[in-house]
Design a protein around this motif. Sequence first.
Motif, short mmCIF file in Angstrom:
data_model
loop_
_atom_site.label_atom_id
_atom_site.label_comp_id
_atom_site.label_asym_id
_atom_site.label_seq_id
_atom_site.Cartn_x
_atom_site.Cartn_y
_atom_site.Cartn_z
N TRP A 1 0.86 -0.94 -0.05
CA TRP A 1 0.08 0.55 0.32
C TRP A 1 0.61 1.51 -0.06
N ARG A 2 2.06 1.88 0.47
CA ARG A 2 3.18 2.49 0.43
C ARG A 2 3.78 2.85 -0.74
N ARG A 3 3.64 1.81 -1.76
CA ARG A 3 4.25 1.77 -2.95
C ARG A 3 3.20 2.61 -3.84
N ARG A 4 1.80 1.92 -3.02
CA ARG A 4 0.52 2.15 -4.61
C ARG A 4 0.31 3.41 -4.38
N PHE A 5 0.21 4.17 -2.80
CA PHE A 5 -0.14 5.50 -1.98
C PHE A 5 1.18 6.96 -3.05
N GLU A 6 2.31 5.66 -3.32
CA GLU A 6 3.44 7.04 -3.69
C GLU A 6 2.84 6.97 -5.09
N MET A 7 2.50 6.42 -5.75
CA MET A 7 1.83 6.44 -7.31
C MET A 7 0.91 7.34 -7.65
N GLU A 8 0.21 7.61 -6.05
CA GLU A 8 -0.76 7.96 -6.60
C GLU A 8 -0.99 9.40 -7.27
N GLU A 9 0.20 10.42 -7.10
CA GLU A 9 0.04 11.58 -7.63
C GLU A 9 -0.21 11.63 -8.96
N THR A 10 1.32 11.13 -9.44
CA THR A 10 1.17 10.43 -11.18
C THR A 10 0.25 9.72 -11.62
N LEU A 11 -0.43 8.84 -11.36
CA LEU A 11 -1.60 8.70 -12.20
C LEU A 11 -2.77 9.17 -11.51
N ARG A 12 -2.97 9.58 -10.57
CA ARG A 12 -4.31 11.01 -10.24
C ARG A 12 -3.41 12.42 -11.67
N ARG A 13 -2.53 12.67 -11.58
CA ARG A 13 -1.84 13.09 -12.70
C ARG A 13 -1.85 12.99 -14.53
N ALA A 14 -2.22 12.08 -14.72
CA ALA A 14 -1.95 11.24 -15.98
C ALA A 14 -3.50 11.19 -16.86
N ALA A 15 -3.63 11.91 -17.88
CA ALA A 15 -4.40 11.85 -19.03
C ALA A 15 -4.38 11.10 -20.00
N PRO A 16 -5.24 10.50 -21.13
CA PRO A 16 -5.50 10.44 -21.71
C PRO A 16 -4.54 11.00 -22.86
N ASN A 17 -3.88 9.84 -24.03
CA ASN A 17 -2.83 10.51 -24.70
C ASN A 17 -3.30 10.72 -26.29
N ARG A 18 -2.79 11.18 -27.05
CA ARG A 18 -4.22 10.87 -28.24
C ARG A 18 -3.39 9.46 -29.30
N GLY A 19 -2.90 8.42 -28.13
CA GLY A 19 -2.92 7.14 -28.69
C GLY A 19 -3.85 6.88 -28.54
N HIS A 20 -4.28 7.28 -27.01
CA HIS A 20 -5.40 6.66 -26.59
C HIS A 20 -6.52 7.18 -27.28
N ARG A 21 -6.53 7.60 -27.54
CA ARG A 21 -7.83 8.86 -28.70
C ARG A 21 -8.22 8.30 -29.62
N ALA A 22 -7.04 7.60 -29.85
CA ALA A 22 -7.27 7.17 -31.56
C ALA A 22 -7.85 5.79 -31.84
N VAL A 23 -7.20 4.90 -30.46
CA VAL A 23 -7.92 3.53 -30.17
C VAL A 23 -9.38 3.59 -29.86
N ALA A 24 -9.71 4.51 -28.66
CA ALA A 24 -11.06 4.82 -28.99
C ALA A 24 -12.12 5.55 -30.23
N GLU A 25 -10.92 5.93 -31.18
CA GLU A 25 -12.02 6.32 -32.48
C GLU A 25 -12.62 4.70 -32.61
N LEU A 26 -11.24 3.91 -33.12
CA LEU A 26 -11.14 2.65 -34.19
C LEU A 26 -12.53 2.10 -32.84
N VAL A 27 -12.79 1.89 -31.37
CA VAL A 27 -13.60 0.96 -31.01
C VAL A 27 -14.67 2.15 -31.55
N ARG A 28 -15.65 3.80 -30.80
CA ARG A 28 -16.44 4.16 -31.43
C ARG A 28 -16.71 3.93 -33.02
N SER A 29 -15.83 3.60 -33.86
CA SER A 29 -16.44 3.22 -35.43
C SER A 29 -16.58 1.86 -35.47
N GLY A 30 -16.87 0.92 -34.97
CA GLY A 30 -16.85 -0.37 -34.73
C GLY A 30 -16.60 -1.49 -35.06
#
Length: 248
Positions: free
Chosen positions: A64-93
């Motif tokens: 748990w100590r290690r997990r909480f140590e990662m929290e700031e990094t995880l919380r700051r992270a947002a999807p990037n262009r790669g994630h958005r491209a994958v999402a578009e392929l899913v959306r397209s069917g």
Amino acid sequence: MDFEQTQLARMIEAAERVAIFTGAGISTESGIPDFRGPGGTWTRQRPIDFSDFLRSDAARRETWRRRFEMEETLRRAAPNRGHRAVAELVRSGKCPAVITQNIDGLHQDSGIPDDKVIELHGNTTYATCLECGSRYEIEALRVDFETDKIVPHCACGGWVKTATVSFGQAMPVEAMRRAERETLLADLFIAIGSSLVVYPAAGFPELAKRNGAALVILNMQETGLDSVADLVIRQPIGEMLGDVVGVE
Ligand code: ZN
């Protein structure tokens, strides 16, 4: 688009059904470190085995100590262009579901419905009780841990752990079954940002290839399956896929 992007665009265009498989490389562009990669956390500190988590209070506390140590990094992270491209392929069917080794929840954050993300290693953005399955939010657990040194546990008496698959813990049966199904139904399999060395997950691109699907590997480093792939692309993921799919 360059030559490789044009090739990939044509393969996607020609495919009936695309299976997408993602690993840490797609999320490093969002600032999430590759735990297994060079200089990653797991090369500096040994992962805690699931059996130790069950057996030892010190191991649970350290997990748990290690997990909480990662929290700031995880919380700051947002999807990037790669994630958005994958999402578009899913959306397209064209791509019914995304198979991922990632535990960061960024595919869901990019707009892909939960039921279309197949998580082979679980999800670290929330926790569950190992006994009754109750869900717990990380922030509340963190407050108790940091103020009162309380290791997360459930009202039922069970231990609470992030909803990830730890070392030594069984692979999730349902996710593995769905991933296999998507792999076998696809005529194009695109592996993105994975070194394809961690089994059993890395078995899926192999299975796709044996089953007659075309295999594309998009990764900055060499992978274990480059020699059998139909197309290997070593370019930054977000830029490459964003251009091919046409998303910013
Ligand atoms: Zn419980």
